[in-house]
Design a protein around this motif. Sequence first.
Motif, PDB file in Angstrom:
ATOM      1  N   LYS A  84       8.866  93.989  62.518  1.00 45.09           N
ATOM      2  CA  LYS A  84       8.578  95.426  62.460  1.00 45.09           C
ATOM      3  C   LYS A  84       7.411  95.816  63.371  1.00 45.09           C
ATOM      4  CE  LYS A  84      11.676  97.375  59.847  1.00 45.09           C
ATOM      5  NZ  LYS A  84      12.526  98.425  60.472  1.00 45.09           N
ATOM      6  N   ALA A  85       6.818  94.829  64.050  1.00 45.12           N
ATOM      7  CA  ALA A  85       5.690  95.121  64.937  1.00 45.12           C
ATOM      8  C   ALA A  85       6.181  95.566  66.306  1.00 45.12           C
ATOM      9  CB  ALA A  85       4.775  93.913  65.052  1.00 45.12           C
ATOM     10  N   HIS A  87       7.096  99.401  68.742  1.00 40.44           N
ATOM     11  CA  HIS A  87       6.912 100.853  68.788  1.00 40.44           C
ATOM     12  C   HIS A  87       8.230 101.508  68.413  1.00 40.44           C
ATOM     13  CE1 HIS A  87       5.884 104.832  69.987  1.00 40.44           C
ATOM     14  NE2 HIS A  87       4.696 104.461  70.430  1.00 40.44           N
ATOM     15  N   GLY A  88       8.250 102.166  67.261  1.00 45.11           N
ATOM     16  CA  GLY A  88       9.486 102.725  66.732  1.00 45.11           C
ATOM     17  C   GLY A  88      10.121 103.799  67.601  1.00 45.11           C
ATOM     18  N   GLY A 128      12.822 102.628  65.574  1.00 53.03           N
ATOM     19  CA  GLY A 128      12.250 103.085  64.303  1.00 53.03           C
ATOM     20  C   GLY A 128      13.284 103.193  63.198  1.00 53.03           C
TER      21      GLY A 128
ATOM     22  N   SER B  77      -1.569 102.955  70.085  1.00 50.55           N
ATOM     23  CA  SER B  77      -0.256 102.891  69.432  1.00 50.55           C
ATOM     24  C   SER B  77       0.229 101.444  69.390  1.00 50.55           C
ATOM     25  CB  SER B  77       0.754 103.779  70.157  1.00 50.55           C
ATOM     26  OG  SER B  77       1.070 103.227  71.412  1.00 50.55           O
ATOM     27  N   GLU B  78      -0.183 100.637  70.363  1.00 55.24           N
ATOM     28  CA  GLU B  78       0.204  99.221  70.342  1.00 55.24           C
ATOM     29  C   GLU B  78      -0.506  98.479  69.217  1.00 55.24           C
ATOM     30  OE1 GLU B  78       1.036  96.771  73.449  1.00 55.24           O
ATOM     31  OE2 GLU B  78       1.564  98.312  74.901  1.00 55.24           O
ATOM     32  N   ARG B  80      -1.595 100.009  66.445  1.00 51.95           N
ATOM     33  CA  ARG B  80      -1.079 100.559  65.190  1.00 51.95           C
ATOM     34  C   ARG B  80       0.233  99.885  64.803  1.00 51.95           C
ATOM     35  NH1 ARG B  80       2.606 104.277  64.275  1.00 51.95           N
ATOM     36  NH2 ARG B  80       2.597 105.009  66.426  1.00 51.95           N
ATOM     37  N   THR B  81       1.143  99.735  65.758  1.00 50.52           N
ATOM     38  CA  THR B  81       2.459  99.196  65.431  1.00 50.52           C
ATOM     39  C   THR B  81       2.488  97.663  65.404  1.00 50.52           C
ATOM     40  OG1 THR B  81       3.034  99.238  67.771  1.00 50.52           O
ATOM     41  CG2 THR B  81       3.656 101.153  66.482  1.00 50.52           C
TER      42      THR B  81
END
Lengths: 296, 250
Positions: A84-85, A87-88, A128, B77-78, B80-81
């Motif tokens: 899940k890591a 970018h959605g 996502g 964002s990198e 965060r995800t």
Amino acid sequence: MTAIRAAHLTKRYGQTTAVADLSFEVNPGQVTGFLGPNGAGKSTTMRMILGLDRPSAGQVTVGGVPYQDLKHPLRTIGALLDAKAVHGGRSARNHLLAIAQSNAIPRGRVEEVLAAVGLSDVARRRIGGFSLGMSQRLGIAAALLGDPEILLFDEPVNGLDPDGILWIRTFMRKQAAEGRAVFVSSHLMSEMAQTADHLIVIGKGRMIADTGVEEFIGRSSQGYVRVRSPRLSELAALLPAAESHADHLRVTGIPSLEIGRLAARHALELEELTFVQPTLEAAYMELTKDSLEFSS
Amino acid sequence: MIDVLTSEWTKMRSVRSTMWTYAAGFLLMLGFALLVSISVANTREPIDGMTGFDITVMGTPFASIAMATLGVLVISSEYRTGMIRTSLQAVPQRLTLLSAKVLVFTVATALISAAATAVTFFAVQPILAGKGLDTALGDPEVLRALIGTALFLTAGGLLGLALGALIRHTPGAILSAVGLILVAPQLSQLLPGAWGAAVSKHFTTNAGSKVMALETGPGSLGPWQGFAVYLAWVAVIMIAAAVLMRRRDA
């Protein structure tokens, strides 16, 4: 050639030691299971292999060199740590394309790995919205991009349905059969029993066992003989090594043949005389009972 | 390095936030200038203390925040995800990864900023002409100030990227960018004494905005001097971020 070699690998966070003096090798052509209870330090070890976390002491090499020295690392080792890591907002295809470009992997390879994991139809969809199983496949596709000789997976079957589990299991066996080194972590012994050739078992960051699956079972647990009889207490008196249970005896160290003879000699009727095979699960529980992070 | 640059460009163009924040920056730039120039053109009272060029670049501080937001997102964002761990597996040389992000973002932001500045300039001059407030590209210092405006916007974006890499947390980094670009420069003017005045003069956008002014007053920093000071702020934060990125666990 050794795929992964760790030497005295250690990671400390302040006062806590997550990984302590681990030395092991992962070799080509087999699935090496990396086993330990939750919190044993498996993920930390894997992050150190991949150069994401810096070891407090010791070192680890991939294909003979430290990870940071690999020019195009994805061509040597492919890894899936956390499906899940990602970018959605990105499509599956663009996600893989960006990873491929960074290691000078041709664009056509993206389509190949998408097809290999069965995601070609959803290549344009945003990641996502993917289910865990789809994300897992995408992560595997990313690991395969560089056609690496070494594959590393952190708890790949966690949260998957039986279909997904079977798919991953078959996939890993196939990769090892093709000569790749597969290093896979799990906290489930039963899972490893069906997949791994070799086991590295750790608990509280320390090495517990580094052995083949067969030896592991043989070494740590001998199995026992279950005896049931209407005259259990008399039988128990003859077998001082037996462990008494409500309706049966559990005998270790004496073969069932001997127990049968003994009963016959004393004319004690038997209802059951069964040799209970040791399971990997039992062996594992026995070895790790002292190193559980939270024991009840 | 070319491989990593291509990869970073793919990452940047393949998320919607890139397009939206650039669009927001563009519209803020154009929108403020249009709004104010139209209302000036339709008022009877003379406006004082404000030149036609001031009105043209009115939206810059706000557009600068949009650029800084995107700069933050490019890296935060990198984190965060968790994508950063995939990125670092592919490119374990961390400074190479950071440099590639900086380079790709700088080129894209400079182009968008130049376009936004040019479109805004040419859109509002005819409106300002009604009051005789318009400026021509050939007037002294105008071309320099327009180029300066585009560079100022780009520098704001880079400030965001540096903060994003340092703080690794989107809201925290965006708030810090707003603080350093809009709030703190204003507050610094309240500092007392000669020392306070000197600090305020060199404070981020107080210095940086000189590059988009047609004339700088006596005792003030020159246009390029001021911009160099602003870039030094960006550089210091970027270097701190780079040092930490090398040392921290991902």
